[in-house]
Write an enzyme that holds these catalytic residues in place. Structure first.
Site, PDB file in Angstrom:
ATOM      1  N   GLY A  15     -11.819  -4.208 -74.165  1.00  0.00           N
ATOM      2  CA  GLY A  15     -11.838  -5.621 -73.827  1.00  0.00           C
ATOM      3  C   GLY A  15     -12.168  -5.924 -72.382  1.00  0.00           C
ATOM      4  O   GLY A  15     -12.808  -6.934 -72.082  1.00  0.00           O
ATOM      5  N   HIS A  28     -16.648  -5.456 -78.759  1.00  0.00           N
ATOM      6  CA  HIS A  28     -15.431  -4.957 -78.121  1.00  0.00           C
ATOM      7  C   HIS A  28     -14.208  -5.396 -78.903  1.00  0.00           C
ATOM      8  O   HIS A  28     -14.212  -6.389 -79.638  1.00  0.00           O
ATOM      9  CB  HIS A  28     -15.338  -5.433 -76.661  1.00  0.00           C
ATOM     10  CG  HIS A  28     -14.865  -6.845 -76.487  1.00  0.00           C
ATOM     11  ND1 HIS A  28     -13.524  -7.198 -76.504  1.00  0.00           N
ATOM     12  CD2 HIS A  28     -15.549  -8.010 -76.291  1.00  0.00           C
ATOM     13  CE1 HIS A  28     -13.408  -8.499 -76.316  1.00  0.00           C
ATOM     14  NE2 HIS A  28     -14.624  -9.029 -76.195  1.00  0.00           N
ATOM     15  N   CYS A  29     -13.140  -4.612 -78.738  1.00  0.00           N
ATOM     16  CA  CYS A  29     -11.808  -5.033 -79.174  1.00  0.00           C
ATOM     17  C   CYS A  29     -10.915  -4.864 -77.950  1.00  0.00           C
ATOM     18  O   CYS A  29     -11.377  -5.093 -76.831  1.00  0.00           O
ATOM     19  CB  CYS A  29     -11.346  -4.271 -80.412  1.00  0.00           C
ATOM     20  SG  CYS A  29     -11.452  -2.476 -80.321  1.00  0.00           S
ATOM     21  N   ALA A  30      -9.670  -4.498 -78.108  1.00  0.00           N
ATOM     22  CA  ALA A  30      -8.813  -4.332 -76.937  1.00  0.00           C
ATOM     23  C   ALA A  30      -9.057  -2.986 -76.265  1.00  0.00           C
ATOM     24  O   ALA A  30      -9.294  -2.904 -75.064  1.00  0.00           O
ATOM     25  CB  ALA A  30      -7.350  -4.484 -77.330  1.00  0.00           C
ATOM     26  N   SER A  45     -13.633  -2.479 -83.022  1.00  0.00           N
ATOM     27  CA  SER A  45     -15.038  -2.508 -82.587  1.00  0.00           C
ATOM     28  C   SER A  45     -15.808  -1.314 -83.127  1.00  0.00           C
ATOM     29  O   SER A  45     -16.967  -1.447 -83.542  1.00  0.00           O
ATOM     30  CB  SER A  45     -15.116  -2.565 -81.058  1.00  0.00           C
ATOM     31  OG  SER A  45     -14.372  -1.518 -80.471  1.00  0.00           O
TER      32      SER A  45
END
Length: 198
Positions: A39, A110-112, A118
């Site tokens: 992220g 993206h993710c975290a 992602s």
């Protein structure tokens, strides 16, 4: 192609230059027009522009979009939980990545942590638009970003998606002393923790 889902990776997929995750804060180049990251990458406007990124897919519920005008944003509001219905977004996100590529742009997914949500979406995209099986798509993304580890619920949805696309599956869920995991995790299963959705 004559054997959908079992072709080798095309030269265009193999061409992108490797980018060190450590050097640029958690981003990896998956294809010439697709990047995968954590992220924090989405907050680095200079990095995004330097990589030619024009679209950002935010696969989190916990990180807001920055909504900078030079980027297109796609929100995929999912928790990294095995029951989260990520499969509902496979086609939408894959189609968007493909569309951006055709316009000579690039997409960051993206993710975290850049590990599960992602990565799952990038794997689904490779299956749909690069005509590779699930096992090959996973191995390709893992080679570019070794920390990826989709949770087991996401694996089940990827397996279903592969069957939908190709009529067969190259990854199976197997029972281990640590729970049910995809067979690609079996050798590592003694190291798995509950965080990964087991």
């Amino acid at each position: 192609m004559s054997s959908r889902g079992h072709s080798t990776l095309p030269r265009t997929l193999m061409a992108p230059r490797m980018i060190s995750e450590g050097d640029i804060g958690g981003i990896a180049q998956i294809t010439s027009s697709l990047f995968l990251g954590r992220g924090s990458v989405a907050s680095n406007r200079h990095l995004l522009q330097a990589r030619g990124i024009t679209c950002i897919v935010n696969a989190t519920i916990e990180i807001p979009n920055f909504n900078w005008p030079q980027f297109e944003y796609v929100k995929v509001p999912l928790a990294d939980m095995p029951h989260a219905p990520i499969g509902l977004y496979f086609d939408t996100v894959a189609d968007k990545i493909h569309s951006v590529s055709r316009k000579h742009g690039a997409t960051l997914v993206h993710c975290a942590a850049g590990v599960s949500r992602s990565a799952t979406l990038c794997i689904a995209y490779l299956m749909k638009f690069h005509n590779v099986c699930l096992l090959e798509a996973y191995n390709w993304v893992k080679a570019r970003r070794p920390v990826i580890r989709p949770n087991v619920g996401f694996w089940r949805q990827l397996i279903d998606y592969e069957r939908q696309l190709f009529g067969k599956s190259t990854v199976k869920m197997v029972q281990t002393p640590y729970g049910i995991v995809p067979d690609v995790y079996e050798k590592e299963s003694r190291h798995l923790m509950p965080y990964w959705g087991i």
